[in-house]
Design a protein around this motif. Structure first.
Motif, PDB file in Angstrom:
ATOM      1  N   UNK A 203       0.893  -1.128   0.018  1.00 37.06           N
ATOM      2  CA  UNK A 203       0.016   0.087  -0.051  1.00 37.06           C
ATOM      3  C   UNK A 203       0.892   1.297  -0.010  1.00 37.06           C
ATOM      4  N   UNK A 204       0.296   2.310  -0.643  1.00 41.03           N
ATOM      5  CA  UNK A 204       1.058   3.624  -0.594  1.00 41.03           C
ATOM      6  C   UNK A 204       1.543   3.976  -1.955  1.00 41.03           C
ATOM      7  N   UNK A 205       0.747   4.975  -2.737  1.00 42.17           N
ATOM      8  CA  UNK A 205       1.305   5.340  -3.969  1.00 42.17           C
ATOM      9  C   UNK A 205       0.936   4.384  -5.052  1.00 42.17           C
ATOM     10  N   UNK A 206       0.320   3.501  -4.881  1.00 44.22           N
ATOM     11  CA  UNK A 206      -0.014   2.492  -6.089  1.00 44.22           C
ATOM     12  C   UNK A 206      -1.186   3.126  -6.716  1.00 44.22           C
ATOM     13  N   UNK A 207      -0.930   3.756  -8.136  1.00 43.14           N
ATOM     14  CA  UNK A 207      -1.674   4.336  -8.920  1.00 43.14           C
ATOM     15  C   UNK A 207      -1.789   3.724 -10.242  1.00 43.14           C
ATOM     16  N   UNK A 208      -0.970   2.785 -10.919  1.00 43.21           N
ATOM     17  CA  UNK A 208      -0.807   2.424 -11.997  1.00 43.21           C
ATOM     18  C   UNK A 208      -1.334   0.917 -12.339  1.00 43.21           C
ATOM     19  N   UNK A 209      -1.730   0.386 -13.340  1.00 40.42           N
ATOM     20  CA  UNK A 209      -1.724  -1.146 -13.609  1.00 40.42           C
ATOM     21  C   UNK A 209      -0.554  -1.800 -13.387  1.00 40.42           C
ATOM     22  N   UNK A 210       0.714  -1.078 -14.081  1.00 38.03           N
ATOM     23  CA  UNK A 210       2.010  -1.534 -14.125  1.00 38.03           C
ATOM     24  C   UNK A 210       2.330  -1.812 -12.676  1.00 38.03           C
ATOM     25  N   UNK A 211       2.165  -0.854 -11.974  1.00 38.37           N
ATOM     26  CA  UNK A 211       2.621  -1.042 -10.391  1.00 38.37           C
ATOM     27  C   UNK A 211       1.764  -2.154  -9.664  1.00 38.37           C
ATOM     28  N   UNK A 212       0.582  -2.140  -9.929  1.00 40.14           N
ATOM     29  CA  UNK A 212      -0.223  -3.317  -9.441  1.00 40.14           C
ATOM     30  C   UNK A 212       0.339  -4.796  -9.840  1.00 40.14           C
ATOM     31  N   UNK A 213       0.521  -4.875 -10.894  1.00 40.55           N
ATOM     32  CA  UNK A 213       1.194  -6.337 -11.679  1.00 40.55           C
ATOM     33  C   UNK A 213       2.414  -6.484 -10.971  1.00 40.55           C
ATOM     34  N   UNK A 214       3.322  -5.404 -11.018  1.00 45.40           N
ATOM     35  CA  UNK A 214       4.601  -5.851 -10.401  1.00 45.40           C
ATOM     36  C   UNK A 214       4.721  -6.119  -8.835  1.00 45.40           C
ATOM     37  N   UNK A 215       3.891  -5.580  -8.095  1.00 39.79           N
ATOM     38  CA  UNK A 215       3.779  -5.754  -6.568  1.00 39.79           C
ATOM     39  C   UNK A 215       3.259  -7.092  -6.451  1.00 39.79           C
ATOM     40  N   UNK A 216       2.127  -7.461  -7.260  1.00 36.30           N
ATOM     41  CA  UNK A 216       1.512  -8.724  -6.967  1.00 36.30           C
ATOM     42  C   UNK A 216       2.441  -9.842  -7.468  1.00 36.30           C
ATOM     43  N   UNK A 217       3.429  -9.495  -8.548  1.00 36.72           N
ATOM     44  CA  UNK A 217       4.179 -10.669  -8.960  1.00 36.72           C
ATOM     45  C   UNK A 217       5.370 -10.632  -7.930  1.00 36.72           C
ATOM     46  N   UNK A 218       5.635  -9.618  -7.231  1.00 37.61           N
ATOM     47  CA  UNK A 218       6.740  -9.613  -6.183  1.00 37.61           C
ATOM     48  C   UNK A 218       6.266 -10.445  -5.036  1.00 37.61           C
ATOM     49  N   UNK A 219       4.986 -10.738  -4.751  1.00 46.37           N
ATOM     50  CA  UNK A 219       4.337 -11.436  -3.615  1.00 46.37           C
ATOM     51  C   UNK A 219       3.432 -10.853  -2.884  1.00 46.37           C
ATOM     52  N   UNK A 220       2.967  -9.681  -3.214  1.00 38.34           N
ATOM     53  CA  UNK A 220       1.799  -9.161  -2.698  1.00 38.34           C
ATOM     54  C   UNK A 220       0.481  -9.764  -3.075  1.00 38.34           C
ATOM     55  N   UNK A 221      -0.486 -10.222  -1.965  1.00 37.66           N
ATOM     56  CA  UNK A 221      -1.714 -10.742  -2.052  1.00 37.66           C
ATOM     57  C   UNK A 221      -2.568  -9.711  -2.337  1.00 37.66           C
ATOM     58  N   UNK A 222      -2.524  -8.705  -1.544  1.00 37.41           N
ATOM     59  CA  UNK A 222      -3.324  -7.401  -1.360  1.00 37.41           C
ATOM     60  C   UNK A 222      -2.793  -6.103  -1.691  1.00 37.41           C
ATOM     61  N   UNK A 223      -3.549  -5.321  -2.327  1.00 39.33           N
ATOM     62  CA  UNK A 223      -3.109  -3.878  -2.669  1.00 39.33           C
ATOM     63  C   UNK A 223      -3.946  -2.969  -2.179  1.00 39.33           C
ATOM     64  N   UNK A 224      -3.516  -2.001  -1.309  1.00 43.34           N
ATOM     65  CA  UNK A 224      -4.238  -0.894  -0.617  1.00 43.34           C
ATOM     66  C   UNK A 224      -4.103   0.255  -1.560  1.00 43.34           C
TER      67      UNK A 224
END
Length: 225
Positions: A189-210
């Motif tokens: 969470x914090x500063x997630x504003x784009x599709x690319x960020x969401x994809x990268x963070x989930x691929x890195x191991x995040x199961x949730x995005x705030x």
């Protein structure tokens, strides 16, 4: 690439500004329905409103504890959690005592988290996410915080409040995922504003995005289809 549904079902649609209103909370809840988000995350004073608005929708209601500084006494955090759960919240996102962590008062950090986890365990199925505020921590401190959260029985470790001068990074998510070793999940969470960020963070191991930008993130992909 992750699908729209997979990303939507990872999003905690968030409104935690101090000037947020009931009208905005109701709009948040409607957007969560429209886009199929996993959860909404609202200030404690709006838990009852969100629960009522999302009744029978299957969307989770989350709120924050000790937010945003983490400096509340453990007893206060526990009481906040008890109230939130009794009002129908499904999940709480608590902020650790960051100063105690930096001084390596790990028994205090553990007890702080455990106080909230104990309240959650009185209600079947309730979830505790532990915000460690990565922007303020060294690598060693991040590892210690994750270890304390796991030992205290938390369900998630979470990167940021969004109010601490920094947000989620791929590097921090990877580090946290490695630290918890599957014994807890990771929320970015914090500063997630784009599709690319969401994809990268989930691929890195995040199961949730705030994020408060969930609709814009999904809409950016819908317009491409």
């Amino acid at each position: 690439m992750l699908s729209l549904r997979e990303v939507a079902q990872s999003i905690d649609h968030t409104l935690l500004r101090s000037d947020s209103t009931e009208k905005q909370v109701l709009q948040l809840c409607q957007e969560a329905r429209d886009f199929g988000f996993k959860a909404v995350c609202v200030l404690p004073c709006y838990v009852t409103l969100a629960v009522k608005s999302l009744k029978e929708s299957g969307i989770t209601v989350a709120t924050v504890i000790g937010f945003p500084l983490g400096a509340h006494l453990p007893e206060v955090k526990a009481y906040e959690a008890k109230l939130a759960f009794s009002q129908g919240a499904d999940e709480v996102d608590m902020v650790i005592n960051i100063g105690a962590l930096k001084e390596k008062k790990m028994s205090y950090v553990y007890d702080d988290i455990s106080a909230v986890v104990s309240e959650a365990r009185a209600y079947p199925g309730k979830v505790v996410k532990v915000i460690i505020e990565t922007a303020l921590l060294s690598r060693e401190e991040k590892l210690l915080a994750c270890q304390a959260a796991v030992e205290a029985g938390a369900d998630f470790v979470k990167t940021s409040t969004g109010f601490g001068g920094g947000g989620a990074t791929v590097e921090d998510v990877q580090l946290m995922a490695e630290a918890v070793r599957g014994k807890a999940k990771v929320k970015a969470s914090g500063g997630i504003r784009t599709w690319e960020q969401a994809q990268a963070l989930m691929n890195a191991g995040a199961q949730r995005l705030g994020t408060s930008s969930g609709p814009a993130i999904l809409q950016s992909q819908l317009t491409k289809q």
